[in-house]
Design an enzyme around this catalytic site. Structure first.
Site, PDB file in Angstrom:
ATOM      1  N   GLU A  62      26.191  31.800 -30.010  1.00 36.75           N
ATOM      2  CA  GLU A  62      26.643  31.180 -31.267  1.00 36.75           C
ATOM      3  C   GLU A  62      26.741  29.671 -31.163  1.00 36.75           C
ATOM      4  O   GLU A  62      26.754  28.984 -32.171  1.00 36.75           O
ATOM      5  CB  GLU A  62      27.989  31.757 -31.719  1.00 36.75           C
ATOM      6  CG  GLU A  62      27.935  33.207 -32.172  1.00 36.75           C
ATOM      7  CD  GLU A  62      28.043  34.196 -31.020  1.00 36.75           C
ATOM      8  OE1 GLU A  62      28.028  33.778 -29.839  1.00 36.75           O
ATOM      9  OE2 GLU A  62      28.155  35.404 -31.294  1.00 36.75           O
ATOM     10  N   PRO A  82      18.903  28.644 -26.512  1.00 34.33           N
ATOM     11  CA  PRO A  82      17.577  28.968 -27.059  1.00 34.33           C
ATOM     12  C   PRO A  82      16.963  27.814 -27.833  1.00 34.33           C
ATOM     13  O   PRO A  82      15.783  27.839 -28.149  1.00 34.33           O
ATOM     14  CB  PRO A  82      17.838  30.173 -27.970  1.00 34.33           C
ATOM     15  CG  PRO A  82      19.306  30.228 -28.188  1.00 34.33           C
ATOM     16  CD  PRO A  82      19.945  29.524 -27.036  1.00 34.33           C
ATOM     17  N   ASP A 116       0.931  29.545  -6.263  1.00 33.60           N
ATOM     18  CA  ASP A 116       1.512  30.364  -7.332  1.00 33.60           C
ATOM     19  C   ASP A 116       0.700  30.270  -8.613  1.00 33.60           C
ATOM     20  O   ASP A 116       0.114  29.234  -8.900  1.00 33.60           O
ATOM     21  CB  ASP A 116       2.908  29.837  -7.709  1.00 33.60           C
ATOM     22  CG  ASP A 116       3.934  30.138  -6.665  1.00 33.60           C
ATOM     23  OD1 ASP A 116       3.680  31.002  -5.829  1.00 33.60           O
ATOM     24  OD2 ASP A 116       5.001  29.497  -6.708  1.00 33.60           O
ATOM     25  N   ARG A 162      13.296  28.303  -5.237  1.00 29.56           N
ATOM     26  CA  ARG A 162      12.141  28.698  -4.424  1.00 29.56           C
ATOM     27  C   ARG A 162      11.174  27.553  -4.179  1.00 29.56           C
ATOM     28  O   ARG A 162      10.306  27.649  -3.316  1.00 29.56           O
ATOM     29  CB  ARG A 162      11.435  29.906  -5.038  1.00 29.56           C
ATOM     30  CG  ARG A 162      10.775  29.635  -6.354  1.00 29.56           C
ATOM     31  CD  ARG A 162      10.247  30.911  -6.958  1.00 29.56           C
ATOM     32  NE  ARG A 162       9.124  31.483  -6.212  1.00 29.56           N
ATOM     33  CZ  ARG A 162       7.897  30.969  -6.204  1.00 29.56           C
ATOM     34  NH1 ARG A 162       7.622  29.896  -6.889  1.00 29.56           N
ATOM     35  NH2 ARG A 162       6.943  31.548  -5.504  1.00 29.56           N
TER      36      ARG A 162
HETATM   37 CL1  6GU Z   1      19.064  29.521 -22.436  1.00 30.99          CL
HETATM   38  N1  6GU Z   1      20.315  31.163 -24.073  1.00 30.99           N
HETATM   39  C1  6GU Z   1      20.345  32.160 -24.968  1.00 30.99           C
HETATM   40  N2  6GU Z   1      21.521  32.527 -25.439  1.00 30.99           N
HETATM   41  N3  6GU Z   1      19.270  32.786 -25.395  1.00 30.99           N
HETATM   42  C2  6GU Z   1      18.112  32.389 -24.893  1.00 30.99           C
HETATM   43  C3  6GU Z   1      17.991  31.362 -23.950  1.00 30.99           C
HETATM   44  C4  6GU Z   1      19.143  30.748 -23.548  1.00 30.99           C
HETATM   45  N4  6GU Z   1      16.705  31.202 -23.656  1.00 30.99           N
HETATM   46  C5  6GU Z   1      16.061  32.096 -24.373  1.00 30.99           C
HETATM   47  N5  6GU Z   1      16.889  32.819 -25.127  1.00 30.99           N
END
Ligand code: 6GU
Length: 254
Positions: free
Chosen positions: A115, A88, A168, A153
């Protein structure tokens, strides 16, 4: 193109990779996808892939050695791979990034757990960190699937020529905005009719209608995308003639 997925949950990928477009792309030899169980690369007798964080605190951290060994193994299968950590904290995936990644020969997708992974693995092995949006998943696996789908894709031969990726939403044919609304039979559904122009057979008129509908929709739903839309002078004139003015970023609403 080759994908190697490093995960502690290889089963997660079995059903999604065995269906639809991805399955066909694999069968046609357009992509090779291999999952690697990180646990198989663990060195201690309990096959540990994570451990408690130095300094204390909650959660477990993925150990660097099994991840590094798995990357080295996956690299051996291809040429110059790009190592992508799903986290994230990474760069948010969008169509532009998917297009960029579709130009690679091999991607090694490392599914981190939320984590985190040991910082030294990240620093020494990871070329790019990718997130799929500002929300938290328990692990990188669903994100890896999303990335995989968005990239595969785009590869030549994956989509039938009937449904090319050119038009798209977010793509060049849509000028980086949203796509126009689509209709199929029946002509009346729930008391609502298909717009007459789409039944007219007048291809120029249909193209104009679709362009205007796409811009209206983008303005109403994603005004921040409008500023980046690349419009020709003729298109801008068409918008003016139809009373559509482009908002500055941040203005929106129906
Ligand atoms: Cl790539 N990993 C995690 N754990 N949470 C996320 C993410 C990735 N992308 C958005 N939320």
């Amino acid at each position: 193109m080759r994908f190697d997925i490093l995960t502690i949950f290889p089963d997660f990928f079995v059903s999604p990779l065995g269906a639809g477009m991805i399955r066909r792309a694999v069968q046609d030899g357009l992509v090779v996808i291999q999952t690697h169980n990180i646990r198989d690369y663990a060195t201690d007798k309990h096959a540990m892939t994570d451990d408690r964080p130095f300094g204390g605190g909650e959660g477990m951290v993925m150990k660097p050695e099994p991840l590094a060994a798995a990357v080295e193994q996956a690299r051996g299968n291809g040429g110059d791979a790009r190592v992508v950590l799903l986290t994230p904290q990474g760069r948010t995936l969008n169509q532009r990034l998917a297009e960029e990644l579709a130009g690679e020969k091999q991607l090694i997708l490392v599914c981190g757990r939320y984590e985190g992974v040991d910082e030294r693995f990240r620093a020494a092995y990871v070329d790019l960190e990718v997130s799929i949006g500002d929300y938290v998943l328990t692990g990188g696996e669903p994100a890896a699937l999303v990335l995989l789908d968005s990239v595969i894709r785009l590869l030549p031969g994956v989509l039938g020529c009937g449904d090319s990726a050119e038009n798209d939403t977010f793509s060049r044919g849509s000028r980086g905005g949203l796509k126009y609304p689509q209709y199929t039979r029946p002509r009346i559904f729930a008391g609502r009719e298909v717009p007459d122009v789409l039944l007219s057979g007048d291809h120029a008129a249909i193209e104009r209608w679709r362009f205007l509908a796409a811009v209206r929709r983008t303005i109403s739903r994603r005004p921040e995308l409008v500023a980046a839309m690349e419009l020709t002078p003729a298109e801008l004139k068409l918008l003016r003639e139809n009373g559509i003015s482009l908002p500055s970023a941040g203005v929106g609403g129906d």
